[in-house]
Motif scaffolding. Structure first.
Motif, PDB file in Angstrom:
ATOM      1  N   LEU A  66      -1.310  -5.628   5.549  1.00 49.58           N
ATOM      2  CA  LEU A  66      -0.699  -5.592   4.429  1.00 49.58           C
ATOM      3  C   LEU A  66      -1.350  -6.639   3.386  1.00 49.58           C
ATOM      4  CD1 LEU A  66       1.613  -4.238   2.680  1.00 49.58           C
ATOM      5  CD2 LEU A  66       3.058  -5.899   3.423  1.00 49.58           C
TER       6      LEU A  66
ATOM      7  N   ASN B   8       0.433  -5.536  11.335  1.00 53.21           N
ATOM      8  CA  ASN B   8       0.929  -4.810  10.294  1.00 53.21           C
ATOM      9  C   ASN B   8       0.650  -5.760   8.898  1.00 53.21           C
ATOM     10  OD1 ASN B   8       0.862  -2.393  11.637  1.00 53.21           O
ATOM     11  ND2 ASN B   8       2.912  -2.713  12.554  1.00 53.21           N
ATOM     12  N   GLN B   9       1.305  -6.911   9.189  1.00 52.41           N
ATOM     13  CA  GLN B   9       1.444  -7.862   8.205  1.00 52.41           C
ATOM     14  C   GLN B   9      -0.057  -8.170   7.512  1.00 52.41           C
ATOM     15  OE1 GLN B   9       3.974 -10.665   9.873  1.00 52.41           O
ATOM     16  NE2 GLN B   9       6.019  -9.667   9.462  1.00 52.41           N
TER      17      GLN B   9
ATOM     18  N   PHE C 285      -1.942   0.750   0.350  1.00 51.69           N
ATOM     19  CA  PHE C 285      -0.918  -0.223   0.243  1.00 51.69           C
ATOM     20  C   PHE C 285       0.409   0.437   0.571  1.00 51.69           C
ATOM     21  CE2 PHE C 285       2.041  -2.317  -2.655  1.00 51.69           C
ATOM     22  CZ  PHE C 285       2.446  -3.523  -1.871  1.00 51.69           C
TER      23      PHE C 285
ATOM     24  N   GLN D  69       1.023   1.524   4.086  1.00 48.51           N
ATOM     25  CA  GLN D  69       0.922   0.226   4.907  1.00 48.51           C
ATOM     26  C   GLN D  69       2.525  -0.225   4.891  1.00 48.51           C
ATOM     27  OE1 GLN D  69      -1.028  -0.329   7.305  1.00 48.51           O
ATOM     28  NE2 GLN D  69       0.461  -2.214   7.859  1.00 48.51           N
ATOM     29  N   LEU D  70       3.012   0.102   3.518  1.00 52.16           N
ATOM     30  CA  LEU D  70       4.419  -0.510   3.331  1.00 52.16           C
ATOM     31  C   LEU D  70       5.492   0.338   4.270  1.00 52.16           C
ATOM     32  CD1 LEU D  70       4.800  -1.300  -0.315  1.00 52.16           C
ATOM     33  CD2 LEU D  70       5.054  -2.963   1.485  1.00 52.16           C
TER      34      LEU D  70
END
Length: 338
Positions: free
Chosen positions: A290, A286-287, A264, A267-268
């Motif tokens: 997430l 990417n979103q 997490f 990925q942020l």
């Protein structure tokens, strides 16, 4: 969302509206599989995590109380996991129905309850690692830090600081959700709003760095504890079992960070790095990743009770019996020395 804002800005052209509606339908069909998986995962976490952490909290309070720093930290971790599980029913409803009839305030409160308890869970796991690290590596020099009073103050400070730091995020999140709604369209994409994700770049990056720092603290504590245990001579079976319990504590902590928190956090950072040069499709992917990792991170509250079991001696025993056993051992040691 971006499609809804585009619909708001159009002047009423029928063909354009039909085009936007068809895009929404296609997007909805594309997300259906992940929505179903998210609803199932959150549902399982609720079914397993809520009773598991509820029972753990009851055992910690009834049989151990606030008599040690370890117990205080674990009670706060259990409360954090319990509150995180309590926030899940609204997420389950949203992902199961793709609808949110509860308003902006409820949406913001549900998201912030999840985020605050997610962050406090990371901090309390790290504090448990530090507490065990001090107890094993520097037992005499850190006695004043390993008291229930000091642990209670640290926990109160964690709750207050993380709640205060979340207030600006709460306001920004609410405003972003409000601006993404069309004038006559009250549909709220509560846990999926892309505008909110794009509008919280600094906060998201700060959270990623914060998680990386906590991971490094856990890694260093684990490495130094393993090194200290290797230097100690192997004794009787009880001491060997205690060593295994200590190793399992740190193993569970590292597992939680590596499997649930670190993906997490990374990925942020990916989502917030050089977003200007990324096309819309890549940004959407990417979103999507997430949101999937947020769902994965929620599973950690089901594993945390393992920390309580391995951390506290005689987890299932009554605290009066534990105190009597400790007194007996102390007397026997005094007699052996004399």
């Amino acid at each position: 969302m971006g499609f809804e804002e585009q619909s708001c800005n159009m002047s009423g052209n029928m063909s354009s509206n039909m085009s936007v509606n068809s895009s929404n339908i296609a997007c909805k069909d594309e997300w259906t599989n992940r929505h179903v998986v998210s609803a199932v995962v959150y549902g399982l976490v609720l079914v397993v995590g809520l009773p598991l952490n509820g029972v753990s909290l009851w055992i910690l309070l009834r049989r151990h109380g606030l008599r040690s720093s370890s117990a205080v930290l674990m009670i706060n971790l259990a409360v954090s996991d319990l509150l995180l599980a309590v926030s899940l029913p609204l997420r389950i409803y949203f992902y199961a129905t793709l609808d949110w009839p509860f308003g902006l305030g409820t949406c913001t409160a549900a998201i912030m309850l999840f985020r605050i308890n997610f962050r406090t869970s990371c901090v309390f796991i790290t504090l448990i690692s530090l507490d065990r690290f001090f107890a094993l590596v520097f037992p005499l020099r850190t006695r004043c830090l390993r008291t229930s009073a000091f642990a209670s103050k640290c926990c109160v400070l964690v709750w207050i600081l993380l709640t205060l730091l979340s207030i600006p995020n709460i306001v920004n999140h609410y405003n972003a959700l409000k601006s993404s709604i069309c004038g006559s369209d009250v549909k709220i994409s509560c846990f999926e709003s892309r505008d909110v994700v794009k509008g919280s770049k600094v906060a998201a990056l700060s959270q990623a760095i914060f998680l990386l720092i906590l991971f490094m603290v856990n890694f260093v504590c684990t490495a130094m504890v393993i090194r200290a245990l290797k230097k100690r001579p192997s004794g009787d079976e009880t001491k060997v079992n205690n060593k295994m319990n200590v190793i399992l504590i740190f193993a569970v902590n590292m597992l939680v960070f590596i499997v649930f928190f670190m993906p997490f956090a990374l990925q942020l950072m990916i989502l917030n790095y050089n977003t200007e040069n990324v096309n819309n499709q890549e940004l959407r992917n990417n979103q999507e990743m997430l949101h999937a990792l947020i769902c994965l991170a929620s599973i950690n509250c089901c594993l945390d009770p393992l920390i309580y079991y391995f951390s506290l001696d005689s987890f299932w025993q009554d605290k009066d019996k534990i105190q009597w056993d400790a007194t007996t051992q102390s007397i026997s040691r005094s007699m052996e020395r004399s």
